[in-house]
Scaffold this motif. Structure first.
Motif, PDB file in Angstrom:
ATOM      1  N   UNK A   1       0.834  -1.206   0.000  1.00  0.00           N
ATOM      2  CA  UNK A   1       0.000   0.000   0.000  1.00  0.00           C
ATOM      3  C   UNK A   1       0.869   1.256   0.000  1.00  0.00           C
ATOM      4  N   UNK A   2       0.441   2.236  -0.758  1.00  0.00           N
ATOM      5  CA  UNK A   2       1.096   3.550  -0.755  1.00  0.00           C
ATOM      6  C   UNK A   2       0.574   4.306   0.467  1.00  0.00           C
ATOM      7  N   UNK A   3       1.222   4.109   1.585  1.00  0.00           N
ATOM      8  CA  UNK A   3       0.732   4.598   2.873  1.00  0.00           C
ATOM      9  C   UNK A   3       0.588   6.109   2.884  1.00  0.00           C
ATOM     10  N   UNK A   4       1.573   6.808   2.342  1.00  0.00           N
ATOM     11  CA  UNK A   4       1.518   8.273   2.352  1.00  0.00           C
ATOM     12  C   UNK A   4       0.307   8.793   1.580  1.00  0.00           C
ATOM     13  N   UNK A   5      -0.034   8.149   0.483  1.00  0.00           N
ATOM     14  CA  UNK A   5      -1.187   8.585  -0.313  1.00  0.00           C
ATOM     15  C   UNK A   5      -2.490   8.368   0.456  1.00  0.00           C
ATOM     16  N   UNK A   6      -2.599   7.239   1.135  1.00  0.00           N
ATOM     17  CA  UNK A   6      -3.793   6.956   1.928  1.00  0.00           C
ATOM     18  C   UNK A   6      -3.924   7.947   3.083  1.00  0.00           C
ATOM     19  N   UNK A   7      -2.825   8.228   3.749  1.00  0.00           N
ATOM     20  CA  UNK A   7      -2.863   9.162   4.875  1.00  0.00           C
ATOM     21  C   UNK A   7      -3.162  10.579   4.415  1.00  0.00           C
ATOM     22  N   UNK A   8      -2.615  10.964   3.271  1.00  0.00           N
ATOM     23  CA  UNK A   8      -2.874  12.308   2.756  1.00  0.00           C
ATOM     24  C   UNK A   8      -4.357  12.486   2.421  1.00  0.00           C
ATOM     25  N   UNK A   9      -4.961  11.491   1.800  1.00  0.00           N
ATOM     26  CA  UNK A   9      -6.388  11.582   1.480  1.00  0.00           C
ATOM     27  C   UNK A   9      -7.217  11.670   2.753  1.00  0.00           C
ATOM     28  N   UNK A  10      -6.858  10.885   3.771  1.00  0.00           N
ATOM     29  CA  UNK A  10      -7.578  10.953   5.043  1.00  0.00           C
ATOM     30  C   UNK A  10      -7.428  12.329   5.682  1.00  0.00           C
ATOM     31  N   UNK A  11      -6.249  12.895   5.572  1.00  0.00           N
ATOM     32  CA  UNK A  11      -6.000  14.219   6.134  1.00  0.00           C
ATOM     33  C   UNK A  11      -6.839  15.279   5.421  1.00  0.00           C
ATOM     34  N   UNK A  12      -6.889  15.210   4.098  1.00  0.00           N
ATOM     35  CA  UNK A  12      -7.662  16.193   3.331  1.00  0.00           C
ATOM     36  C   UNK A  12      -9.150  16.035   3.606  1.00  0.00           C
TER      37      UNK A  12
END
Length: 318
Positions: A204-215
């Motif tokens: 999983x691209x963890x940073x991408x998932x976390x960024x979407x959750x943050x936004x």
């Protein structure tokens, strides 16, 4: 034959339906609509924060910046530009999401306390911009924001009409968060929260998932700020102050981190205490809330809803 988890889920649905019925009937049973709207706005704010911390494991110390950014944007566009309330709310939400995207790109590669400190530092920079920018009114804030007419049809000057608009938005946000958490995307967020290195090893691209959750979290927080501006008719520096970021953490922890109803209960509890005690104890209200926070962290670490769920699990096991 029904299993114990099935019974728990059915009980949870019954409680939610009862709570919804009470919220629908609130204006007719003597509850002050403006207080209820303010509490619902903070409940949306707490749900947004819970999506980030409770289900993704990211602790933000600067979530008030997005509440304040949306509040100022909506207030300025509705009051000075003459936008309709629905367009003002959409614009405020988008500005909050944009701020979240910019800050998230900077902070998301950090973990733990470093992530929290970056969000706090960026939020303080945004607060300073609000203090100095001419369109915000500085320390006086934006006053006299009109509610206008929703879609040009419904006058929001009536507290009852605006209350049901805010309630409808709250229910939509609540169901939206439930859908996110129960989706495959939400399951990945839980995996990141529990064991990020393992999620990385699974591809999983963890940073991408976390960024979407943050936004997503910042956008929903902005939605709460936009609604709050229309409800109260003003936006001030207090909306973006770091103390509001602390309050939303308290609301989430008090109600129950990682639960759906917990942040809502926590928001209503804190806003209710502030409303009830502010005229009676004055500035001591901050001391009382601080004591509540300490007691919650020490004695009720799972919050009210979390402790109730743990008690039911112990009861079934016994």
């Amino acid at each position: 034959m029904s299993t114990a988890p099935d019974k728990t889920q059915k009980l949870g649905r019954v409680v939610l339906w009862i709570a919804l019925a009470l919220l629908v009937a609130a204006p007719f049973i003597g509850l002050y609509p403006v207080f209820m709207m303010k509490a619902l706005c903070y409940a949306i704010f707490a749900c947004a924060f819970n999506l980030l911390l409770g289900y993704t494991g990211l602790l933000s110390f600067g979530h008030a910046a997005y509440l304040g950014a949306a509040a100022y944007t909506t207030g300025y566009l509705v009051r000075s530009v003459g936008l309709s309330p629905e367009l003002g709310i959409i614009a405020g939400t988008l500005i909050a999401a944009l701020c979240g995207l910019v800050i998230g790109l900077i902070a998301i590669r950090r973990q733990g306390i470093y992530f929290a400190m970056v969000t706090l530092a960026m939020a303080q920079m945004i607060y300073f911009v609000f203090l100095q920018a001419p369109f915000t009114g500085g320390e006086d804030g934006l006053q006299g924001v009109p509610r206008g007419n929703l879609f040009g049809l419904f006058s929001l000057a009536n507290d009852t009409v605006l209350y049901y608009v805010v309630l409808a938005v709250f229910v939509a946000v609540f169901l939206f968060i439930i859908r996110i958490v129960h989706s495959p995307y939400g399951q990945v967020l839980k995996a990141i929260r529990e064991n990020e290195p393992r999620a990385v090893s699974l591809g999983y691209d963890v940073d991408r998932y976390k960024l979407l959750a943050f936004v997503l979290s910042t956008a929903i927080a902005g939605l709460a700020g936009s609604l709050k501006t229309l409800v109260l008719g003003f936006a001030t520096l207090n909306d973006a102050h770091w103390s509001i970021s602390g309050e939303v953490i308290l609301m989430t922890l008090l109600g129950g981190l990682g639960t759906f109803a917990g942040p809502v209960i926590g928001a209503f509890t804190i806003i209710g205490l502030q409303d009830f005690l502010s005229d009676r104890v004055g500035s001591w209200i901050n001391v009382i809330i601080g004591v509540i926070f300490v007691v919650c962290v020490v004695a009720f670490r799972k919050g009210m809803v979390g402790e109730l769920q743990a008690w039911r699990q112990r009861k079934r096991a016994g």
